[in-house]
Design a protein around this motif. Structure first.
Motif, PDB file in Angstrom:
ATOM      1  N   CYS A  60      -6.467  -4.627  -4.513  1.00 59.47           N
ATOM      2  CA  CYS A  60      -7.353  -3.957  -3.549  1.00 59.47           C
ATOM      3  C   CYS A  60      -8.681  -4.668  -3.299  1.00 59.47           C
ATOM      4  CB  CYS A  60      -7.572  -2.489  -3.905  1.00 59.47           C
ATOM      5  SG  CYS A  60      -7.592  -1.477  -2.394  1.00 59.47           S
ATOM      6  N   CYS A  77      -3.899  -1.585  -0.369  1.00 62.84           N
ATOM      7  CA  CYS A  77      -4.168  -0.704   0.772  1.00 62.84           C
ATOM      8  C   CYS A  77      -4.124  -1.435   2.114  1.00 62.84           C
ATOM      9  CB  CYS A  77      -5.516  -0.039   0.597  1.00 62.84           C
ATOM     10  SG  CYS A  77      -5.531   1.041  -0.851  1.00 62.84           S
ATOM     11  N   ARG A  78      -3.567  -0.751   3.079  1.00 64.03           N
ATOM     12  CA  ARG A  78      -3.411  -1.197   4.477  1.00 64.03           C
ATOM     13  C   ARG A  78      -2.365  -2.297   4.635  1.00 64.03           C
ATOM     14  NH1 ARG A  78      -5.069   2.656   7.319  1.00 64.03           N
ATOM     15  NH2 ARG A  78      -6.030   1.468   9.007  1.00 64.03           N
ATOM     16  N   GLY A 123       0.835  -1.204   0.000  1.00 65.68           N
ATOM     17  CA  GLY A 123       0.000   0.000   0.000  1.00 65.68           C
ATOM     18  C   GLY A 123       0.869   1.254   0.000  1.00 65.68           C
ATOM     19  N   THR A 174      -1.073   4.031   2.080  1.00 66.39           N
ATOM     20  CA  THR A 174      -1.039   3.602   3.482  1.00 66.39           C
ATOM     21  C   THR A 174       0.272   4.002   4.139  1.00 66.39           C
ATOM     22  OG1 THR A 174      -2.450   1.742   2.935  1.00 66.39           O
ATOM     23  CG2 THR A 174      -1.156   1.530   4.958  1.00 66.39           C
ATOM     24  N   TRP A 218     -11.056   3.648   6.174  1.00 69.44           N
ATOM     25  CA  TRP A 218     -11.082   2.191   6.124  1.00 69.44           C
ATOM     26  C   TRP A 218     -11.843   1.675   7.327  1.00 69.44           C
ATOM     27  CZ3 TRP A 218      -9.755  -0.388   1.909  1.00 69.44           C
ATOM     28  CH2 TRP A 218      -8.949   0.263   0.978  1.00 69.44           C
ATOM     29  N   TRP A 238     -13.215  -0.058   2.357  1.00 66.86           N
ATOM     30  CA  TRP A 238     -13.177   1.405   2.178  1.00 66.86           C
ATOM     31  C   TRP A 238     -14.588   1.984   2.225  1.00 66.86           C
ATOM     32  CZ3 TRP A 238     -10.089   5.345   2.625  1.00 66.86           C
ATOM     33  CH2 TRP A 238     -10.342   6.553   1.971  1.00 66.86           C
ATOM     34  N   ASN A 241      -5.705  -5.972  -0.700  1.00 71.05           N
ATOM     35  CA  ASN A 241      -5.570  -5.128   0.499  1.00 71.05           C
ATOM     36  C   ASN A 241      -5.579  -6.017   1.747  1.00 71.05           C
ATOM     37  OD1 ASN A 241      -8.328  -5.683   1.024  1.00 71.05           O
ATOM     38  ND2 ASN A 241      -8.980  -3.922  -0.173  1.00 71.05           N
TER      39      ASN A 241
END
Ligand code: A1LUD
Ligand code: HCS
Ligand code: ZN
Length: 326
Positions: free
Chosen positions: A241, A309-310, A26, A29, A279, A272, A267
């Protein structure tokens, strides 16, 4: 360098990695972990204006963690997005170029450093220019709904993507990464554009999924992959993601539907909230679980594996450790 040579570079990298290369994690992130405020219509692309050095630092952290491919900061960087911030067309295009330049500089600096160390286990990384979906630009979470409304035609999507693609290509990345594509129309637009623009850089196209079975618009992967399978510009197809628990089945499904290489970078499993722009904790997966998943995904045939992400450099470190344990 033409398409074939660039594709061969990616092929070589995958081979050097023992059959599966590591994509970074990410990006936004990690910017946030360093304190960047990205709750903004430009999301992570706001850092191109405010803090380019932080972008380079994040790339270096992913390289250090073992990423073989770094994805640029251009996911939500678009000319209309920058124009609505009062920037000129020239300034907007120069920020797009800068996203590639920062990644190339980080890659070269890192390689310069490690290649002098005997016995290091790194590869010279490749730079993939991120091209986020139209839904990402809308900044309303529609990369997870796929619902662009009736007024969004194939031509409109091509027009949206065209100039950014030209500028990014001109900046000289090794690869193009179309990310979080939520419907067939946009996948088709991307493929047609690569052909119309005679792009000589291999691309991957990644879809999102919110149910683990279809793309967010409700179309099947079979339908979505159809235009991609026919294109010489597309090196790999896959998923980014989406939650990690969907990936195993999706790799199995993709293996039946395509001969292209398969790329997956899910992710952490968080969801999201496009309205609140945050998040929501859901079924989350940590680095240890990613390490186990990565082996499974590699064994099922994925050729490019990373995080979205994350996920963070420690996730990529775990994946890299696992995949490169030869
Ligand atoms: C991958 S999503 C978390 C990116 C941010 C989204 N396009 C937004 O601007 O809300
Ligand atoms: N390359 C982008 C994808 C967001 S879905 C990022 O990592 O921030
Ligand atoms: Zn993501």
């Amino acid at each position: 360098m033409g398409l074939e040579k660039k594709s061969a570079m990616l092929e070589d990298l995958i081979e050097k990695c023992g059959g599966c290369a590591v994509v970074d994690g990410g990006f936004a992130t990690q910017l946030e972990i360093h304190g960047a405020a990205i709750n903004d219509p430009l999301w992570s692309a706001v850092s191109l204006i405010k803090d380019p050095q932080l972008i380079k630092r994040v790339h270096m952290e992913y390289l250090e963690a073992g990423a073989d491919i770094v994805v640029t900061s251009s996911y939500q960087a678009t000319i209309p997005g920058f124009l609505s911030r009062g920037l000129s067309v020239e300034e907007s295009e120069s920020l797009l170029q800068k996203s590639v330049k920062l990644s190339l500089e980080a890659r070269d600096k890192f390689w310069d450093k490690v290649s002098k160390i005997s016995g290091h286990s790194y590869n010279r990384a490749l730079v993939a220019a991120s091209i986020g979906s139209y839904g990402a630009y809308l900044a309303d979470g529609s990369e997870y709904s796929g619902n662009y409304g009736e007024n969004v035609s194939l031509e409109k999507l091509k027009d949206f993507h065209r100039r950014r693609l030209q500028v990014l290509v001109e900046a000289g990345p090794d690869l193009l990464a179309f990310e979080t594509i939520p419907n067939k129309l946009e996948a088709q637009a991307c493929v047609e554009l690569l052909e119309e623009e005679k792009v000589q850089i291999p691309a991957w196209i990644c879809f999102t999924s919110v149910d683990g079975e279809k793309v967010p618009s409700g179309e099947s992967f079979e339908e979505c992959l159809e235009p991609l399978n026919k294109s010489n510009n597309i090196y790999a197809v896959g998923i980014n993601c989406a939650p990690p628990q969907f990936i195993e089945n999706l790799i199995r499904e993709f293996s039946k539907l395509t001969k292209k290489a398969i790329v997956v970078y899910p992710n952490s499993g968080e969801v999201w909230d496009g309205k609140a722009k945050k998040w929501l904790p859901s079924q989350c997966f940590g680095d240890d679980e990613f390490e186990m998943f990565a082996t499974k995904w590699r064994d099922l045939g994925a050729k490019l594996i990373g995080g979205c992400c994350r996920t963070t450099p420690s996730t990529i470190k775990a994946i890299s450790r696992d995949l490169k344990r030869r």
